[in-house]
Design a protein around this motif. Sequence first.
Motif, PDB file in Angstrom:
ATOM      1  N   LYS A 203       2.616   4.628  -4.220  1.00  0.00           N
ATOM      2  CA  LYS A 203       3.053   5.889  -3.624  1.00  0.00           C
ATOM      3  C   LYS A 203       3.556   5.691  -2.202  1.00  0.00           C
ATOM      4  O   LYS A 203       3.292   6.492  -1.307  1.00  0.00           O
ATOM      5  CB  LYS A 203       1.919   6.919  -3.655  1.00  0.00           C
ATOM      6  CG  LYS A 203       1.500   7.322  -5.066  1.00  0.00           C
ATOM      7  CD  LYS A 203       0.413   8.380  -5.041  1.00  0.00           C
ATOM      8  CE  LYS A 203       0.036   8.786  -6.461  1.00  0.00           C
ATOM      9  NZ  LYS A 203      -1.031   9.825  -6.482  1.00  0.00           N
ATOM     10  N   GLY A 204       4.280   4.589  -2.011  1.00  0.00           N
ATOM     11  CA  GLY A 204       4.899   4.333  -0.723  1.00  0.00           C
ATOM     12  C   GLY A 204       3.985   3.763   0.332  1.00  0.00           C
ATOM     13  O   GLY A 204       4.399   3.597   1.481  1.00  0.00           O
ATOM     14  N   ARG A 205       2.747   3.436  -0.030  1.00  0.00           N
ATOM     15  CA  ARG A 205       1.796   2.935   0.963  1.00  0.00           C
ATOM     16  C   ARG A 205       1.275   1.559   0.574  1.00  0.00           C
ATOM     17  O   ARG A 205       1.008   1.292  -0.598  1.00  0.00           O
ATOM     18  CB  ARG A 205       0.612   3.903   1.122  1.00  0.00           C
ATOM     19  CG  ARG A 205       1.004   5.247   1.720  1.00  0.00           C
ATOM     20  CD  ARG A 205      -0.220   6.131   1.904  1.00  0.00           C
ATOM     21  NE  ARG A 205       0.121   7.394   2.538  1.00  0.00           N
ATOM     22  CZ  ARG A 205       0.203   7.578   3.848  1.00  0.00           C
ATOM     23  NH1 ARG A 205      -0.042   6.571   4.670  1.00  0.00           N
ATOM     24  NH2 ARG A 205       0.518   8.758   4.343  1.00  0.00           N
ATOM     25  N   LEU A 206       1.116   0.713   1.577  1.00  0.00           N
ATOM     26  CA  LEU A 206       0.540  -0.606   1.368  1.00  0.00           C
ATOM     27  C   LEU A 206      -0.933  -0.461   1.007  1.00  0.00           C
ATOM     28  O   LEU A 206      -1.690   0.237   1.680  1.00  0.00           O
ATOM     29  CB  LEU A 206       0.695  -1.445   2.637  1.00  0.00           C
ATOM     30  CG  LEU A 206       0.107  -2.860   2.610  1.00  0.00           C
ATOM     31  CD1 LEU A 206       0.857  -3.720   1.603  1.00  0.00           C
ATOM     32  CD2 LEU A 206       0.187  -3.481   4.008  1.00  0.00           C
ATOM     33  N   GLN A 207      -1.350  -1.120  -0.080  1.00  0.00           N
ATOM     34  CA  GLN A 207      -2.723  -0.986  -0.560  1.00  0.00           C
ATOM     35  C   GLN A 207      -3.651  -2.083  -0.051  1.00  0.00           C
ATOM     36  O   GLN A 207      -4.859  -1.892   0.019  1.00  0.00           O
ATOM     37  CB  GLN A 207      -2.733  -0.999  -2.095  1.00  0.00           C
ATOM     38  CG  GLN A 207      -1.939   0.130  -2.716  1.00  0.00           C
ATOM     39  CD  GLN A 207      -2.479   1.488  -2.332  1.00  0.00           C
ATOM     40  OE1 GLN A 207      -3.626   1.821  -2.618  1.00  0.00           O
ATOM     41  NE2 GLN A 207      -1.658   2.288  -1.663  1.00  0.00           N
ATOM     42  N   ALA A 208      -3.109  -3.241   0.291  1.00  0.00           N
ATOM     43  CA  ALA A 208      -3.940  -4.346   0.772  1.00  0.00           C
ATOM     44  C   ALA A 208      -3.052  -5.342   1.503  1.00  0.00           C
ATOM     45  O   ALA A 208      -1.835  -5.382   1.297  1.00  0.00           O
ATOM     46  CB  ALA A 208      -4.660  -5.026  -0.392  1.00  0.00           C
ATOM     47  N   HIS A 209      -3.670  -6.139   2.363  1.00  0.00           N
ATOM     48  CA  HIS A 209      -2.938  -7.153   3.115  1.00  0.00           C
ATOM     49  C   HIS A 209      -3.142  -8.551   2.533  1.00  0.00           C
ATOM     50  O   HIS A 209      -2.774  -9.542   3.153  1.00  0.00           O
ATOM     51  CB  HIS A 209      -3.381  -7.145   4.582  1.00  0.00           C
ATOM     52  CG  HIS A 209      -2.898  -5.957   5.348  1.00  0.00           C
ATOM     53  ND1 HIS A 209      -3.551  -4.743   5.330  1.00  0.00           N
ATOM     54  CD2 HIS A 209      -1.804  -5.785   6.139  1.00  0.00           C
ATOM     55  CE1 HIS A 209      -2.907  -3.876   6.089  1.00  0.00           C
ATOM     56  NE2 HIS A 209      -1.847  -4.482   6.590  1.00  0.00           N
ATOM     57  N   THR A 210      -3.739  -8.633   1.361  1.00  0.00           N
ATOM     58  CA  THR A 210      -4.002  -9.920   0.729  1.00  0.00           C
ATOM     59  C   THR A 210      -2.837 -10.310  -0.173  1.00  0.00           C
ATOM     60  O   THR A 210      -2.513  -9.584  -1.121  1.00  0.00           O
ATOM     61  CB  THR A 210      -5.295  -9.855  -0.107  1.00  0.00           C
ATOM     62  OG1 THR A 210      -6.380  -9.441   0.730  1.00  0.00           O
ATOM     63  CG2 THR A 210      -5.597 -11.214  -0.717  1.00  0.00           C
ATOM     64  N   PHE A 211      -2.212 -11.430   0.122  1.00  0.00           N
ATOM     65  CA  PHE A 211      -1.113 -11.901  -0.708  1.00  0.00           C
ATOM     66  C   PHE A 211      -1.657 -12.361  -2.058  1.00  0.00           C
ATOM     67  O   PHE A 211      -2.709 -13.002  -2.129  1.00  0.00           O
ATOM     68  CB  PHE A 211      -0.380 -13.056  -0.028  1.00  0.00           C
ATOM     69  CG  PHE A 211       0.694 -12.596   0.915  1.00  0.00           C
ATOM     70  CD1 PHE A 211       2.016 -12.916   0.681  1.00  0.00           C
ATOM     71  CD2 PHE A 211       0.378 -11.831   2.029  1.00  0.00           C
ATOM     72  CE1 PHE A 211       3.011 -12.488   1.545  1.00  0.00           C
ATOM     73  CE2 PHE A 211       1.360 -11.396   2.892  1.00  0.00           C
ATOM     74  CZ  PHE A 211       2.686 -11.723   2.650  1.00  0.00           C
ATOM     75  N   ALA A 212      -0.931 -12.020  -3.124  1.00  0.00           N
ATOM     76  CA  ALA A 212      -1.368 -12.367  -4.475  1.00  0.00           C
ATOM     77  C   ALA A 212      -0.166 -12.749  -5.317  1.00  0.00           C
ATOM     78  O   ALA A 212       0.982 -12.439  -4.978  1.00  0.00           O
ATOM     79  CB  ALA A 212      -2.105 -11.189  -5.111  1.00  0.00           C
ATOM     80  N   ARG A 213      -0.443 -13.436  -6.424  1.00  0.00           N
ATOM     81  CA  ARG A 213       0.619 -13.785  -7.366  1.00  0.00           C
ATOM     82  C   ARG A 213       1.198 -12.502  -7.956  1.00  0.00           C
ATOM     83  O   ARG A 213       0.457 -11.602  -8.340  1.00  0.00           O
ATOM     84  CB  ARG A 213       0.056 -14.675  -8.467  1.00  0.00           C
ATOM     85  CG  ARG A 213       1.082 -15.117  -9.506  1.00  0.00           C
ATOM     86  CD  ARG A 213       0.448 -16.055 -10.504  1.00  0.00           C
ATOM     87  NE  ARG A 213       0.023 -17.286  -9.856  1.00  0.00           N
ATOM     88  CZ  ARG A 213      -1.002 -18.025 -10.253  1.00  0.00           C
ATOM     89  NH1 ARG A 213      -1.731 -17.645 -11.279  1.00  0.00           N
ATOM     90  NH2 ARG A 213      -1.314 -19.139  -9.617  1.00  0.00           N
ATOM     91  N   PRO A 214       2.522 -12.388  -8.045  1.00  0.00           N
ATOM     92  CA  PRO A 214       3.124 -11.132  -8.517  1.00  0.00           C
ATOM     93  C   PRO A 214       2.732 -10.807  -9.954  1.00  0.00           C
ATOM     94  O   PRO A 214       2.811 -11.658 -10.841  1.00  0.00           O
ATOM     95  CB  PRO A 214       4.630 -11.395  -8.414  1.00  0.00           C
ATOM     96  CG  PRO A 214       4.763 -12.534  -7.459  1.00  0.00           C
ATOM     97  CD  PRO A 214       3.541 -13.372  -7.644  1.00  0.00           C
ATOM     98  N   ALA A 215       2.312  -9.571 -10.168  1.00  0.00           N
ATOM     99  CA  ALA A 215       2.113  -9.051 -11.518  1.00  0.00           C
ATOM    100  C   ALA A 215       3.390  -8.348 -11.958  1.00  0.00           C
ATOM    101  O   ALA A 215       4.306  -8.119 -11.161  1.00  0.00           O
ATOM    102  CB  ALA A 215       0.924  -8.091 -11.540  1.00  0.00           C
ATOM    103  N   ASP A 216       3.454  -7.971 -13.230  1.00  0.00           N
ATOM    104  CA  ASP A 216       4.681  -7.372 -13.745  1.00  0.00           C
ATOM    105  C   ASP A 216       5.035  -6.062 -13.049  1.00  0.00           C
ATOM    106  O   ASP A 216       6.217  -5.715 -12.935  1.00  0.00           O
ATOM    107  CB  ASP A 216       4.557  -7.138 -15.253  1.00  0.00           C
ATOM    108  CG  ASP A 216       4.868  -8.390 -16.060  1.00  0.00           C
ATOM    109  OD1 ASP A 216       5.032  -9.459 -15.442  1.00  0.00           O
ATOM    110  OD2 ASP A 216       4.939  -8.306 -17.303  1.00  0.00           O
ATOM    111  N   ASN A 217       4.029  -5.311 -12.593  1.00  0.00           N
ATOM    112  CA  ASN A 217       4.364  -4.051 -11.924  1.00  0.00           C
ATOM    113  C   ASN A 217       5.122  -4.288 -10.624  1.00  0.00           C
ATOM    114  O   ASN A 217       5.911  -3.449 -10.190  1.00  0.00           O
ATOM    115  CB  ASN A 217       3.100  -3.224 -11.673  1.00  0.00           C
ATOM    116  CG  ASN A 217       2.136  -3.896 -10.713  1.00  0.00           C
ATOM    117  OD1 ASN A 217       2.127  -5.119 -10.585  1.00  0.00           O
ATOM    118  ND2 ASN A 217       1.313  -3.109 -10.054  1.00  0.00           N
TER     119      ASN A 217
END
Length: 311
Positions: free
Chosen positions: A16-30
């Motif tokens: 919804k236009g907002r950053l949810q976390a600052h932890t970098f992660a492997r991209p998921a399909d979403n």
Amino acid sequence: MSHGTGCAACHLPFQKGRLQAHTFARPADNRCLSCHYGNYVGSDYHGRSEHDYHWEYRTPYAPTGYGPRPYGIEYRDLTPDIHQQRGLVCIACHQDSGHNAKPSVRCASCHDWRPGQPVPPVRTLKADGGLLVLTSRADGRVHPVPPLQHPAHREFGRTVACQVCHAQWGSNDSTTHLLLTHTEDFDPWEELTVQGSSEVESLLSHNLYSDDPERPAAMRDGLTGEVRPGVWLQGFTQRRFEQLLVRRDTDGVIKVFRPILDLRLSLVDADDNPLVDNLTGADNGLRPYTPHTTGPAGLFYRDRFQHLLER
């Protein structure tokens, strides 16, 4: 905004236009779908085919109005790609960063693999007893990779692309009409305010329904970010998915095509005068592509390309 920019576009979660976390992660399909939505490769992998823009076609209707639209507009739930059903995520094959990178593996990399050959570079693949097996990232289930056995692969493997037989459906938006308008009369577009662009939707909805002063007919340049006069509006002659367009490419291989460059360009000035009317390209706009809608070929697979063999 459903994604960030730069590295954050793929590796940081937005909602919804907002950053949810600052932890970098492997991209998921979403994360992939936050850009690769609409009737293009990406959303088709999940079986999604966009509805028409007109509000009467944007089903299903909900008691409180239209439902959530995290990826453009409402879509049909069609058959997902068999690889998606088995738990392969986008980056299983598209492992390299950058949009110019080619897929790390192709159909034959896994399905034409033979014992003694290197295992294709898919992290959840391994060789087991003379077969390749895939462990699903979705549920941990193990799936044997079926090898090429049908004689059609030997007969047509070099002359017919895999998806000509194995694609279950394909996106055919034809013709795409693009209008750059400088007029502020948006009343004719009231039934087409939702066009897969939040910027266009916000402008049209505001100027049509808000009591506040109207916004100017201007929008951001998608390449530079600079706000320029004029608004790009879009529509289609028809949107279909049932019939694949099969043609012979310039390299002689029979492939699936889509009318992605079947465009009509028009320009209207601030006084509603047409300066450019229905400008077309030099050809029919068909270009080869690989629908990510893989499934069984079916009994009548030859019917898709037999007419091209007889020429």
